[in-house]
Design an enzyme around this catalytic site. Structure first.
Site, PDB file in Angstrom:
ATOM      1  N   GLY A  15       0.864  -1.265   0.096  1.00 18.04           N
ATOM      2  CA  GLY A  15      -0.072   0.003  -0.118  1.00 18.04           C
ATOM      3  C   GLY A  15       0.860   1.175  -0.131  1.00 18.04           C
ATOM      4  CG  ASP A  56      -7.095 -12.597   4.147  1.00 18.90           C
ATOM      5  OD1 ASP A  56      -7.394 -11.634   4.616  1.00 18.90           O
ATOM      6  OD2 ASP A  56      -7.749 -13.197   3.479  1.00 18.90           O
ATOM      7  CE1 TYR A 146      -9.489   3.798   7.469  1.00 18.26           C
ATOM      8  CE2 TYR A 146      -9.839   6.271   7.396  1.00 18.26           C
ATOM      9  CZ  TYR A 146      -9.084   5.013   7.711  1.00 18.26           C
ATOM     10  OH  TYR A 146      -7.406   5.165   7.769  1.00 18.26           O
TER      11      TYR A 146
HETATM   12  N1  SER Z   1      -6.227   9.033   4.208  1.00 18.27           N
HETATM   13  C1  SER Z   1      -7.337   8.454   4.875  1.00 18.27           C
HETATM   14  C2  SER Z   1      -8.884   8.593   4.132  1.00 18.27           C
HETATM   15  O1  SER Z   1      -8.778   9.554   3.288  1.00 18.27           O
HETATM   16  C3  SER Z   1      -7.683   9.099   5.999  1.00 18.27           C
HETATM   17  O2  SER Z   1      -6.937   8.291   7.420  1.00 18.27           O
HETATM   18  O3  SER Z   1      -9.230   7.616   4.332  1.00 18.27           O
END
Ligand code: SER
Length: 326
Positions: A15, A56, A146
């Site tokens: 990532g 995973d 999130y």
């Molecule tokens: N960069 C992330 C997002 O935009 C924030 O933690 O989801």
């Protein structure tokens, strides 16, 4: 400081952050001591510079096998679903961000891992949080899945510190700007895409409004914060998994104006989409004095320095025919 003999595992290594943290850790601790892992294929650079394992994090078994095989003592747990993708796939976000973290913490507890880093995010904050100079200890009522997983994750990490004496640490990262691997599925991703489009097309259509102001950080500062927090004296830490950190705050229009100083013919228009509501629920700026006091946090890059360096690196990549953008 991590003794040289300890083996380190990085999840989410393919990532945005992982692809730059792995080389930084390999430089510090030795190529063979840093096991990169991800569900996604690594870049050739990552694969050729040291061990890579497919992992995973939703599989407790797979984590356990890796930790045992390599006698892992330190884990940088970066695998996660970000804010915009999370709103499209909330169940998946819970599965990866919460069950994945739980699996990492349980494997660490059971198999003698000494130290874990897990990033949190400005997404832990929500509309009820003070938006300017957001304090370290404040209201955490996020409106995104999130954010929900990051709040729960911070509490879970701190629980393992208290209950099991596991050394878990983490920062609440703002938007991270970088030039190695594109971010995926975040709300702050515009602040990376705008540089690529400025160089390639001299035009960018921004998915946030021009006045939307968010806290941000350049990748070299992000890597520095991770490495310095992990090396900090544990006894000095009052917080563990939730340090506010920041380097700069700017609106989309201010970033565009800064880029225009270097590329005067660059044009931006604005077409806000569903990510606008996410951005509107997050802080404009962050108070990171706890990180500064407890482990000496201090960023190096402001908006002008970051913009100049981003353009320098990306223009050079373009010159060499290595600028990849979908
Ligand atoms: N960069 C992330 C997002 O935009 C924030 O933690 O989801």
């Amino acid at each position: 400081m991590t003794p040289e003999t300890e083996t380190i595992l990085v999840t989410g290594a393919s990532g945005q952050i992982g692809s730059e943290l792995v080389p930084a850790l390999r430089k510090l601790y030795g190529n063979d001591k840093v096991i990169a892992s991800d569900v996604a294929r690594p870049s050739p650079a990552l694969e050729n510079s040291g061990p890579f394992e497919k992992l995973d994090v939703t599989s407790r078994q797979e984590i356990g096998q890796l930790v045992q095989r390599y006698r892992v003592k330190v884990i940088y747990h970066l695998a996660a679903i970000l804010s915009a993708t999370g709103e499209k796939f909330p169940q998946k976000a819970w599965e990866v961000n919460i069950n994945g973290l739980y699996n990492i913490l349980e494997a660490s507890r059971e198999l003698g891992v000494r130290q874990v880093f897990c990033p949190s995010s400005i997404a832990v904050f929500g509309p009820a949080t003070p938006r300017v100079n957001t304090p370290q200890d404040t209201v955490l009522s996020p409106t995104t899945i999130y954010g929900v997983t990051k709040v729960a994750g911070e509490h879970l990490c701190d629980y393992y510190v208290r209950k099991y004496n596991l050394d878990v640490r983490g920062c609440r990262f703002p938007g991270i700007i970088s030039n190695e691997t594109l971010p995926g599925g975040g709300t702050t991703d515009y602040a990376v895409a705008i540089f690529y489009e400025a160089i390639i097309n001299r035009r960018y259509t921004c998915f946030l409004k021009p006045e939307t102001r968010l806290p941000m950080m350049y990748m070299p500062d992000c890597l520095k914060s991770i490495i310095e927090l992990m090396a900090a004296d544990f006894s000095r830490l009052k917080h563990h998994s939730n340090f506010n950190v920041t380097a700069m705050s700017f609106s989309a229009a201010e970033l565009a104006a800064e880029i225009k100083k270097h590329l005067p013919d660059f044009e931006v228009d604005y077409r806000p989409d569903f990510r606008q509501a996410i951005a509107d629920s997050w802080p404009e700026s962050i108070d990171d004095s706890a990180a500064r006091e407890e482990w000496g946090w201090k960023p190096d890059y402001d908006l002008a320095a970051m913009t100049a360096d981003m353009l320098r690196v990306l223009v050079e990549k373009q010159r060499q025919g290595r600028l990849e953008y979908p």
